[in-house]
Scaffold this active site. Structure first.
Site, PDB file in Angstrom:
ATOM      1  N   PRO A   1       0.836  -1.211   0.000  1.00 13.97           N
ATOM      2  CA  PRO A   1       0.000   0.000   0.000  1.00 13.97           C
ATOM      3  C   PRO A   1       0.867   1.257   0.000  1.00 13.97           C
ATOM      4  O   PRO A   1       1.870   1.336   0.707  1.00 13.97           O
ATOM      5  CB  PRO A   1      -0.800  -0.128   1.304  1.00 13.97           C
ATOM      6  CG  PRO A   1      -0.791  -1.578   1.625  1.00 13.97           C
ATOM      7  CD  PRO A   1       0.521  -2.091   1.134  1.00 13.97           C
ATOM      8  N   GLU A   2       0.478   2.216  -0.812  1.00 14.23           N
ATOM      9  CA  GLU A   2       1.181   3.492  -0.870  1.00 14.23           C
ATOM     10  C   GLU A   2       0.311   4.560  -0.216  1.00 14.23           C
ATOM     11  O   GLU A   2      -0.706   4.241   0.416  1.00 14.23           O
ATOM     12  CB  GLU A   2       1.528   3.825  -2.320  1.00 14.23           C
ATOM     13  CG  GLU A   2       2.420   2.768  -2.978  1.00 14.23           C
ATOM     14  CD  GLU A   2       2.804   3.098  -4.407  1.00 14.23           C
ATOM     15  OE1 GLU A   2       2.853   4.298  -4.752  1.00 14.23           O
ATOM     16  OE2 GLU A   2       3.048   2.160  -5.191  1.00 14.23           O
TER      17      GLU A   2
ATOM     18  N   ARG B   1      12.741  -2.458  -9.981  1.00 22.06           N
ATOM     19  CA  ARG B   1      11.287  -2.311  -9.951  1.00 22.06           C
ATOM     20  C   ARG B   1      10.771  -2.009 -11.358  1.00 22.06           C
ATOM     21  O   ARG B   1      11.421  -1.340 -12.145  1.00 22.06           O
ATOM     22  CB  ARG B   1      10.864  -1.169  -9.004  1.00 22.06           C
ATOM     23  CG  ARG B   1      11.406  -1.265  -7.592  1.00 22.06           C
ATOM     24  CD  ARG B   1      10.882  -2.491  -6.848  1.00 22.06           C
ATOM     25  NE  ARG B   1       9.440  -2.473  -6.722  1.00 22.06           N
ATOM     26  CZ  ARG B   1       8.777  -1.800  -5.785  1.00 22.06           C
ATOM     27  NH1 ARG B   1       9.423  -1.059  -4.906  1.00 22.06           N
ATOM     28  NH2 ARG B   1       7.462  -1.879  -5.729  1.00 22.06           N
TER      29      ARG B   1
END
Length: 283
Positions: free
Chosen positions: A2-3, A267
């Site tokens: 979660p950001e 990423r």
């Protein structure tokens, strides 16, 4: 993981617990990986039971329950954690229950499929040492354009990588970095030190726009289905993603380019080669 938009959505969902008093803290029996709880549960209970919650805050990607003692309970959901005010999806993955009285909710529960999150009780000094301004950058929702440039402008790193540095700016992760840079029409490999004033202004505007829109749509629930808000509802912003995990699709912003995927600092990054042109000399 979660950001900022997902954690802020959680914060808004549990905010009505302000004024409630903690009456019990329970760690349900489980044969699964235990949640990291500090200090040990006996001491944690001793310092939290009968305490009143006076504020629900957020520190980057963490939720913070501020108590009337001055201590703070820091909840870090990480990959699969959910902070709920409703019944959990199952009891097998239920990691912690905080019983409440005097408010609209009878409990807060920490549910996690993989048990990777943590719960810490910190006094003001420990909180400042771990999550104060020397450790965590200004919140991405509150950072000013001048702060943004001051903190990142001298860096040789690619802007996508720099945006995810929580010491520089707090709350942005892999998903929203890609979405923000697309909105700002900046190539993700652009070195921060080469960005011009107008590009910094566009980046600052895009940060606020993307994050606030994502909060309005209650965050992003991806294909794994793990993120949920405090009422165990899926977010909806994933339906409004422009580039994230859309490699090969037509760009909705320019209508000409096809989204590409690359890897930066281990990423995945997604961008439009037409909207986000690579400047000459950038590798």
């Amino acid at each position: 993981m979660p950001e900022l938009p997902e954690v802020e959505t959680m914060r808004l969902g549990i905010a009505p617990v302000v004024g409630s008093r903690i009456v019990a803290v329970e760690e349900p029996p489980s044969g699964l990986r235990p949640l990291l709880i500090r200090p040990p549960l006996v001491q944690f209970r001793r310092q939290t039971i009968r305490r009143r919650i006076v504020e629900v805050a957020r520190a980057g990607k963490r939720l913070v329950l501020c108590l009337d003692s001055g201590d703070r309970i820091v909840l870090e959901p990480r990959m699969t954690g959910r902070i709920l005010v409703t019944a959990p999806p199952d009891r097998r993955h239920l990691r912690l229950v905080v019983r409440l009285e005097g408010g609209p909710f009878a409990q807060l529960v920490f549910w996690s499929l993989r048990g990777l999150g943590s719960v810490q009780l910190l006094d003001p000094e420990a909180y400042a040492a771990q999550l104060g301004p020397t450790k965590l950058g200004p919140d991405a929702l509150e950072v000013t354009a001048s702060q943004l440039r001051h903190r990142l402008g001298a860096s040789r790193r690619a802007v996508k990588v720099a945006l995810m540095d929580q010491h520089a700016i707090a709350g942005i992760g892999n998903l929203y970095a890609s979405e923000i840079l697309h909105r700002a029409r900046l190539h993700p490999a652009t070195p921060c030190e080469r960005m011009r004033s107008g590009q910094w202004e566009r980046l600052h505007t895009a940060i606020g726009a993307v994050l606030r829109e994502a909060i309005e749509w209650r965050g992003s629930t991806l294909a794994d289905g793990q993120y949920r808000d405090a009422e165990n509802r899926a977010g909806q912003f994933q339906h409004r993603h422009r580039v994230y995990q859309k490699a090969g699709q037509r760009c909705s912003q320019c209508g000409r380019g096809r989204i590409r995927g690359i890897v930066q600092a281990g990423r995945s990054t997604f961008y439009c080669p037409v909207c986000q042109r690579r400047a000459r000399g950038i590798q």
